[in-house]
Write a protein that holds these residues in place. Structure first.
Motif, PDB file in Angstrom:
ATOM      1  N   LYS A 146     -50.204 -35.290 -34.437  1.00  0.00           N
ATOM      2  CA  LYS A 146     -49.741 -34.115 -35.110  1.00  0.00           C
ATOM      3  C   LYS A 146     -50.821 -33.561 -35.780  1.00  0.00           C
ATOM      4  O   LYS A 146     -51.108 -32.375 -36.313  1.00  0.00           O
ATOM      5  N   GLU A 147     -51.625 -34.555 -36.878  1.00  0.00           N
ATOM      6  CA  GLU A 147     -52.786 -33.868 -37.466  1.00  0.00           C
ATOM      7  C   GLU A 147     -53.966 -33.434 -36.605  1.00  0.00           C
ATOM      8  O   GLU A 147     -54.620 -32.532 -37.015  1.00  0.00           O
ATOM      9  N   SER A 154     -55.803 -25.164 -37.025  1.00  0.00           N
ATOM     10  CA  SER A 154     -56.823 -24.354 -37.908  1.00  0.00           C
ATOM     11  C   SER A 154     -58.318 -23.896 -37.447  1.00  0.00           C
ATOM     12  O   SER A 154     -58.473 -22.823 -38.024  1.00  0.00           O
ATOM     13  N   GLN A 155     -58.811 -24.615 -36.659  1.00  0.00           N
ATOM     14  CA  GLN A 155     -59.797 -24.333 -35.870  1.00  0.00           C
ATOM     15  C   GLN A 155     -59.833 -22.986 -35.120  1.00  0.00           C
ATOM     16  O   GLN A 155     -60.938 -22.235 -34.871  1.00  0.00           O
ATOM     17  N   LEU A 156     -58.585 -22.933 -34.422  1.00  0.00           N
ATOM     18  CA  LEU A 156     -58.636 -21.645 -33.695  1.00  0.00           C
ATOM     19  C   LEU A 156     -58.376 -20.340 -34.438  1.00  0.00           C
ATOM     20  O   LEU A 156     -58.929 -19.386 -34.095  1.00  0.00           O
ATOM     21  N   ILE A 157     -57.767 -20.677 -35.808  1.00  0.00           N
ATOM     22  CA  ILE A 157     -57.553 -19.570 -36.520  1.00  0.00           C
ATOM     23  C   ILE A 157     -58.883 -19.020 -37.192  1.00  0.00           C
ATOM     24  O   ILE A 157     -59.261 -17.948 -37.014  1.00  0.00           O
ATOM     25  N   ALA A 158     -59.816 -20.309 -37.309  1.00  0.00           N
ATOM     26  CA  ALA A 158     -60.963 -19.884 -37.887  1.00  0.00           C
ATOM     27  C   ALA A 158     -61.928 -19.336 -37.112  1.00  0.00           C
ATOM     28  O   ALA A 158     -62.687 -18.330 -37.136  1.00  0.00           O
ATOM     29  N   PHE A 175     -55.326 -12.961 -49.186  1.00  0.00           N
ATOM     30  CA  PHE A 175     -54.231 -13.430 -49.562  1.00  0.00           C
ATOM     31  C   PHE A 175     -53.391 -14.279 -48.493  1.00  0.00           C
ATOM     32  O   PHE A 175     -53.301 -13.462 -47.253  1.00  0.00           O
ATOM     33  N   THR A 176     -52.936 -15.102 -48.671  1.00  0.00           N
ATOM     34  CA  THR A 176     -52.014 -16.073 -47.526  1.00  0.00           C
ATOM     35  C   THR A 176     -50.994 -16.787 -48.464  1.00  0.00           C
ATOM     36  O   THR A 176     -51.079 -16.887 -49.589  1.00  0.00           O
ATOM     37  N   GLY A 181     -53.367 -24.415 -42.781  1.00  0.00           N
ATOM     38  CA  GLY A 181     -54.362 -24.181 -41.530  1.00  0.00           C
ATOM     39  C   GLY A 181     -55.062 -22.580 -41.858  1.00  0.00           C
ATOM     40  O   GLY A 181     -56.381 -22.749 -41.680  1.00  0.00           O
ATOM     41  N   GLN A 182     -53.972 -21.941 -42.347  1.00  0.00           N
ATOM     42  CA  GLN A 182     -54.780 -20.589 -42.630  1.00  0.00           C
ATOM     43  C   GLN A 182     -55.956 -20.634 -43.969  1.00  0.00           C
ATOM     44  O   GLN A 182     -57.073 -20.142 -43.786  1.00  0.00           O
TER      45      GLN A 182
END
Length: 360
Positions: A146-147, A154-158, A175-176, A181-182
């Protein structure tokens, strides 16, 4: 047909979906499918126009679920232009079940995992993943599936943010909500100073967390707290009694929320009791105020949570206005939440989780 097969079917059988959109100014900037994930990202017609406007510096990012049949999480970037929200980019992301095998280019090092795509490769370092006892982090720690998945997400969003950055997106504030992850992706691509946490989500999260039962392991780093704030006592920390809530009294929870709302707005350019204070002085005053309140009402677990998740330096810098010289106009992500309301209640009201090409 599985969601993965359906996604591939849409990309191959209906390839003209993005082509038709391209004629209207929509640009596809990302689109991959792998064993662990599938993605699709694109910008809207006003993207470049808004990014070139020097006066536009506040943007909002958020995600929502249950908008499509394939189970993709839908992200949106909304620009705040004179108080009006303009969606400038979208990102669809689906993480496959964590029980599926995750390939690694280096099996000898479980903390490094690589995401490969057609035109970029990102290495994920999960060596800083949380452990049960943050005061005693083992030298060799193997992250759970899971981690690893959360780090991959997170890296895909980055990666999506990186594409936007290369095309001109340079937010002063992003803003989030408290989606880590974001948050990590924003910090990685746009810098720590760009992260701004939504005040509404802050208040909601604190209320919920303070009303929860005490954790068996509160994860309170007493050494760090004492070194950072001289007023913190080593004797004031969670006890062996783990029964009850972090904060039993609803009135006390409300008082804490009121203080945090006040702390959110304090700034070095705004008078505080007739005086001006520096950013560090404001941080110390705010932490001492809420610590004193917890001491007066024997709220050891409440203080442990508030320090660990809100008042330690790394988190304080993400939500307190005093940590930045410019003061943002926005406070919440309600602008993007309104977009989700319009999308689901106006456009998808008669389409329960439609096909992905219909959503796009």
């Amino acid at each position: 047909m599985s969601a993965q097969d359906l996604y591939l079917d849409i990309l191959t059988v209906y390839p003209n979906t993005m082509d038709r959109a391209a004629a209207r100014g929509v640009e596809k900037i990302l689109g991959h499918t792998r064993q662990q994930y599938s993605t699709l990202g694109f910008t809207m017609p006003l993207f470049r126009v808004i990014c070139e406007m020097a006066e536009v510096g506040e943007f909002h990012v958020d995600s929502t679920y249950k908008t499509n049949r394939t189970g993709h999480e839908l992200f949106s970037i909304v620009a705040s232009v004179n108080g009006i929200g303009f969606p400038i980019a979208y990102f669809l992301l689906r993480m496959n079940p964590i029980n599926e095998p995750i390939n690694s280019n280096d099996q000898s090092d479980p903390t490094n995992h690589t995401i490969a795509s057609t035109d970029y490769t990102t290495t994920i370092n999960t060596s800083n993943s949380p452990t049960p006892n943050i005061d005693n982090i083992p030298t060799t720690y193997t992250p759970t599936a899971k981690e690893i998945q959360e780090a991959t997400r997170s890296q895909l969003i980055a990666g999506f943010f990186t594409r936007l950055c290369s095309r001109g997106l340079n937010p002063r504030f992003m803003f989030t909500d408290k989606d880590e992850g974001q948050i990590d992706a924003i910090s990685q691509v746009f810098g720590d100073n760009a992260v701004r946490l939504c005040l509404w989500h802050l208040i909601r999260t604190v209320k919920l967390q303070l009303a929860k039962p005490k954790l068996s392991n509160p994860q309170y780093n007493i050494n760090e707290a004492v070194n950072r704030f001289p007023f913190v006592s080593r004797q004031f920390q969670p006890t062996a009694d783990r029964n009850g809530r972090r904060c039993e009294n609803a009135g006390h929870r409300e008082a804490i929320v009121v203080m945090m709302r006040k702390h959110y707005h304090m700034h070095s350019n705004i008078l505080i009791e007739g005086e001006y204070f520096t950013s560090i002085e404001i941080h110390n005053r705010c932490a001492e105020e809420i610590y004193t309140f917890c001491v007066q009402h024997d709220l050891q677990d409440a203080w442990a949570y508030l320090y660990s998740r809100w008042y330690r330096d790394s988190w304080w810098n993400k939500w307190a206005c005093s940590t930045r010289v410019p003061i943002p106009i926005g406070k919440t992500t309600m602008m993007i939440e309104s977009q989700w309301k319009i999308l689901k209640r106006d456009f998808l009201i008669n389409s329960n989780r439609p096909r992905l090409d219909f959503l796009v």
